[in-house]
Design a protein around this motif. Structure first.
Motif, PDB file in Angstrom:
ATOM      1  N   ILE A  35      -4.734   3.701  -5.878  1.00 35.90           N
ATOM      2  CA  ILE A  35      -3.819   3.226  -4.849  1.00 35.90           C
ATOM      3  C   ILE A  35      -3.605   1.726  -5.034  1.00 35.90           C
ATOM      4  O   ILE A  35      -4.565   0.972  -5.179  1.00 35.90           O
ATOM      5  CB  ILE A  35      -4.366   3.507  -3.435  1.00 35.90           C
ATOM      6  N   LYS A  36      -2.337   1.321  -5.021  1.00 41.89           N
ATOM      7  CA  LYS A  36      -1.999  -0.085  -5.199  1.00 41.89           C
ATOM      8  C   LYS A  36      -0.990  -0.532  -4.145  1.00 41.89           C
ATOM      9  O   LYS A  36      -0.240   0.281  -3.597  1.00 41.89           O
ATOM     10  CB  LYS A  36      -1.396  -0.324  -6.594  1.00 41.89           C
ATOM     11  N   ILE A  37      -0.980  -1.836  -3.902  1.00 40.61           N
ATOM     12  CA  ILE A  37       0.018  -2.442  -3.028  1.00 40.61           C
ATOM     13  C   ILE A  37       1.027  -3.191  -3.890  1.00 40.61           C
ATOM     14  O   ILE A  37       0.644  -3.969  -4.770  1.00 40.61           O
ATOM     15  CB  ILE A  37      -0.624  -3.411  -2.017  1.00 40.61           C
ATOM     16  N   PHE A  38       2.299  -2.947  -3.630  1.00 38.80           N
ATOM     17  CA  PHE A  38       3.386  -3.654  -4.309  1.00 38.80           C
ATOM     18  C   PHE A  38       4.227  -4.366  -3.250  1.00 38.80           C
ATOM     19  O   PHE A  38       4.429  -3.847  -2.156  1.00 38.80           O
ATOM     20  CB  PHE A  38       4.276  -2.680  -5.088  1.00 38.80           C
ATOM     21  N   GLU A  39       4.714  -5.543  -3.594  1.00 37.43           N
ATOM     22  CA  GLU A  39       5.549  -6.308  -2.680  1.00 37.43           C
ATOM     23  C   GLU A  39       6.992  -6.363  -3.187  1.00 37.43           C
ATOM     24  O   GLU A  39       7.232  -6.490  -4.388  1.00 37.43           O
ATOM     25  CB  GLU A  39       4.999  -7.726  -2.519  1.00 37.43           C
ATOM     26  N   TYR A  40       7.902  -6.250  -2.255  1.00 32.16           N
ATOM     27  CA  TYR A  40       9.329  -6.360  -2.592  1.00 32.16           C
ATOM     28  C   TYR A  40       9.999  -7.175  -1.494  1.00 32.16           C
ATOM     29  O   TYR A  40       9.998  -6.771  -0.327  1.00 32.16           O
ATOM     30  CB  TYR A  40       9.970  -4.980  -2.702  1.00 32.16           C
ATOM     31  N   GLN A  41      10.543  -8.310  -1.872  1.00 22.58           N
ATOM     32  CA  GLN A  41      11.103  -9.262  -0.922  1.00 22.58           C
ATOM     33  C   GLN A  41      10.028  -9.621   0.108  1.00 22.58           C
ATOM     34  O   GLN A  41       8.993 -10.149  -0.241  1.00 22.58           O
ATOM     35  CB  GLN A  41      12.378  -8.680  -0.303  1.00 22.58           C
ATOM     36  N   THR A  42      10.204  -9.289   1.369  1.00 22.64           N
ATOM     37  CA  THR A  42       9.195  -9.652   2.381  1.00 22.64           C
ATOM     38  C   THR A  42       8.356  -8.450   2.820  1.00 22.64           C
ATOM     39  O   THR A  42       7.571  -8.554   3.759  1.00 22.64           O
ATOM     40  CB  THR A  42       9.881 -10.251   3.624  1.00 22.64           C
ATOM     41  N   ASN A  43       8.505  -7.333   2.138  1.00 24.74           N
ATOM     42  CA  ASN A  43       7.823  -6.098   2.549  1.00 24.74           C
ATOM     43  C   ASN A  43       6.732  -5.681   1.566  1.00 24.74           C
ATOM     44  O   ASN A  43       6.806  -5.989   0.371  1.00 24.74           O
ATOM     45  CB  ASN A  43       8.836  -4.959   2.691  1.00 24.74           C
ATOM     46  N   LYS A  44       5.731  -4.975   2.082  1.00 20.31           N
ATOM     47  CA  LYS A  44       4.663  -4.420   1.252  1.00 20.31           C
ATOM     48  C   LYS A  44       4.747  -2.901   1.282  1.00 20.31           C
ATOM     49  O   LYS A  44       5.031  -2.299   2.329  1.00 20.31           O
ATOM     50  CB  LYS A  44       3.291  -4.850   1.778  1.00 20.31           C
ATOM     51  N   PHE A  45       4.456  -2.293   0.131  1.00 22.73           N
ATOM     52  CA  PHE A  45       4.468  -0.836   0.019  1.00 22.73           C
ATOM     53  C   PHE A  45       3.184  -0.371  -0.654  1.00 22.73           C
ATOM     54  O   PHE A  45       2.658  -1.043  -1.549  1.00 22.73           O
ATOM     55  CB  PHE A  45       5.688  -0.363  -0.772  1.00 22.73           C
ATOM     56  N   VAL A  46       2.697   0.779  -0.215  1.00 24.00           N
ATOM     57  CA  VAL A  46       1.499   1.375  -0.807  1.00 24.00           C
ATOM     58  C   VAL A  46       1.944   2.496  -1.742  1.00 24.00           C
ATOM     59  O   VAL A  46       2.716   3.377  -1.337  1.00 24.00           O
ATOM     60  CB  VAL A  46       0.559   1.932   0.274  1.00 24.00           C
ATOM     61  N   VAL A  47       1.459   2.451  -2.976  1.00 30.25           N
ATOM     62  CA  VAL A  47       1.801   3.473  -3.969  1.00 30.25           C
ATOM     63  C   VAL A  47       0.517   4.178  -4.391  1.00 30.25           C
ATOM     64  O   VAL A  47      -0.426   3.540  -4.852  1.00 30.25           O
ATOM     65  CB  VAL A  47       2.502   2.866  -5.201  1.00 30.25           C
ATOM     66  N   LYS A  48       0.503   5.481  -4.220  1.00 27.17           N
ATOM     67  CA  LYS A  48      -0.674   6.283  -4.567  1.00 27.17           C
ATOM     68  C   LYS A  48      -0.357   7.143  -5.776  1.00 27.17           C
ATOM     69  O   LYS A  48       0.605   7.927  -5.770  1.00 27.17           O
ATOM     70  CB  LYS A  48      -1.091   7.163  -3.389  1.00 27.17           C
ATOM     71  N   SER A  49      -1.154   6.997  -6.819  1.00 30.21           N
ATOM     72  CA  SER A  49      -1.014   7.799  -8.033  1.00 30.21           C
ATOM     73  C   SER A  49      -2.092   8.872  -8.029  1.00 30.21           C
ATOM     74  O   SER A  49      -3.285   8.569  -7.997  1.00 30.21           O
ATOM     75  CB  SER A  49      -1.163   6.912  -9.274  1.00 30.21           C
ATOM     76  N   PHE A  50      -1.661  10.132  -8.047  1.00 28.45           N
ATOM     77  CA  PHE A  50      -2.609  11.246  -8.055  1.00 28.45           C
ATOM     78  C   PHE A  50      -3.035  11.519  -9.489  1.00 28.45           C
ATOM     79  O   PHE A  50      -2.202  11.793 -10.364  1.00 28.45           O
ATOM     80  CB  PHE A  50      -1.984  12.489  -7.438  1.00 28.45           C
ATOM     81  N   LYS A  51      -4.345  11.456  -9.719  1.00 30.14           N
ATOM     82  CA  LYS A  51      -4.858  11.588 -11.087  1.00 30.14           C
ATOM     83  C   LYS A  51      -5.701  12.843 -11.236  1.00 30.14           C
ATOM     84  O   LYS A  51      -5.888  13.618 -10.312  1.00 30.14           O
ATOM     85  CB  LYS A  51      -5.681  10.354 -11.452  1.00 30.14           C
ATOM     86  N   LYS A  52      -6.223  13.021 -12.449  1.00 30.77           N
ATOM     87  CA  LYS A  52      -7.121  14.126 -12.784  1.00 30.77           C
ATOM     88  C   LYS A  52      -6.516  15.489 -12.451  1.00 30.77           C
ATOM     89  O   LYS A  52      -7.111  16.321 -11.780  1.00 30.77           O
ATOM     90  CB  LYS A  52      -8.466  13.959 -12.066  1.00 30.77           C
ATOM     91  N   ILE A  53      -5.296  15.717 -12.916  1.00 29.92           N
ATOM     92  CA  ILE A  53      -4.661  17.020 -12.729  1.00 29.92           C
ATOM     93  C   ILE A  53      -5.081  17.924 -13.879  1.00 29.92           C
ATOM     94  O   ILE A  53      -4.840  17.619 -15.042  1.00 29.92           O
ATOM     95  CB  ILE A  53      -3.119  16.889 -12.710  1.00 29.92           C
TER      96      ILE A  53
END
Length: 259
Positions: A35-53
């Motif tokens: 799980i990572k946080i990315f910023e775009y302009q003035t907003n933050k977004f959480v991106v979750k990568s599902f692994k071990k499939i």
């Protein structure tokens, strides 16, 4: 890729984020999933990568079952419709390779919060536990059962009046079912809390549900003990498998490859 109508203007940002996920963003978790946080302009977004499939799941998620990312997105929309807190779902992305699902990602808005487990570590007070018990009762009343129910998956904030608000995360394993007492008991067993804290929480839950507190607490604690034994046996099995079975399979596979 599926993007919520309110965030269609982020199409380019989302595509760039997925393309550069491995090298950019601020990591906040990297265990079973990343799980990572990315910023775009003035907003933050959480991106979750599902692994071990697993190979089997790569086919299942491609043709027979919704991916974890898609379930997270759709479950979030359903929770919000039910007036249950969860970070707003922005998008989900599925990457395929031939017949296989290769990767999947769930993107949501970032929420300022504190996890319930961290709050309880620093301030294990009764009002908070009672508020969480009431939240879980309301969850079940609305036929929502979180099958990965841990205090780390419950977020909390406190308003200016001192009232607690709760939200759910890691929601790909939600089930929507009638709240029988057996289902309530089994679901609450997933919370690992010290006995004193657990007693306060389930007492409030029983009060809200208009159950006999002592009867409900007895069933709850009995089932909790069974669940803990099951979890210990599961961990023991995994440890034994890694130590004794996996090396044998690896050696045999290597030998067959040489032959």
């Amino acid at each position: 890729m599926k993007i919520h109508l309110d965030y269609l203007h982020l199409n380019g940002f989302i595509a760039d984020t997925i393309d550069n996920f491995a090298t950019q963003g601020h990591i906040i978790q990297n265990h079973r999933n990343e799980i990572k946080i990315f910023e775009y302009q003035t907003n933050k977004f959480v991106v979750k990568s599902f692994k071990k499939i697993t190979i089997a799941n790569r086919i299942i998620y491609k043709f027979l079952r919704k991916s974890k990312a898609r379930r997270s997105y759709e479950n979030a929309l359903r929770l919000l419709d039910l007036k249950i807190g969860t970070p707003f779902p922005v998008a989900y992305v599925e990457e395929s390779s031939g017949l296989f699902l290769k990767n999947s990602y769930f993107i949501s808005c970032f929420m300022e919060h504190e996890t319930a487990d961290r709050y309880l570590t620093e301030r294990p007070d009764a009002p908070f536990l009672e508020a969480m018990g009431a939240f879980l009762y309301n969850l079940h009343k609305k036929e929502v059962f979180h099958f990965d129910l841990h205090t780390s998956n419950i977020l909390t904030t406190k308003d200016h009046k001192g009232n607690f608000d709760f939200s759910l995360v890691d929601i790909n394993r939600l089930k929507f079912k009638k709240p029988t007492q057996q289902r309530r008991v089994k679901n609450l067993n997933r919370l690992f809390l010290p006995f004193e804290q657990y007693s306060i929480l389930i007492s409030k839950y029983a009060e809200m549900a208009e159950f006999d507190v002592f009867s409900f607490a007895h069933k709850q604690l009995y089932q909790r003990k069974k669940y803990q034994v099951f979890k210990r046996l599961k961990i023991l099995y995994k440890d034994l498998y890694k130590k004794y079975v996996a090396p044998v399979i690896s050696r045999n596979t290597h030998k067959e490859a040489i032959d």
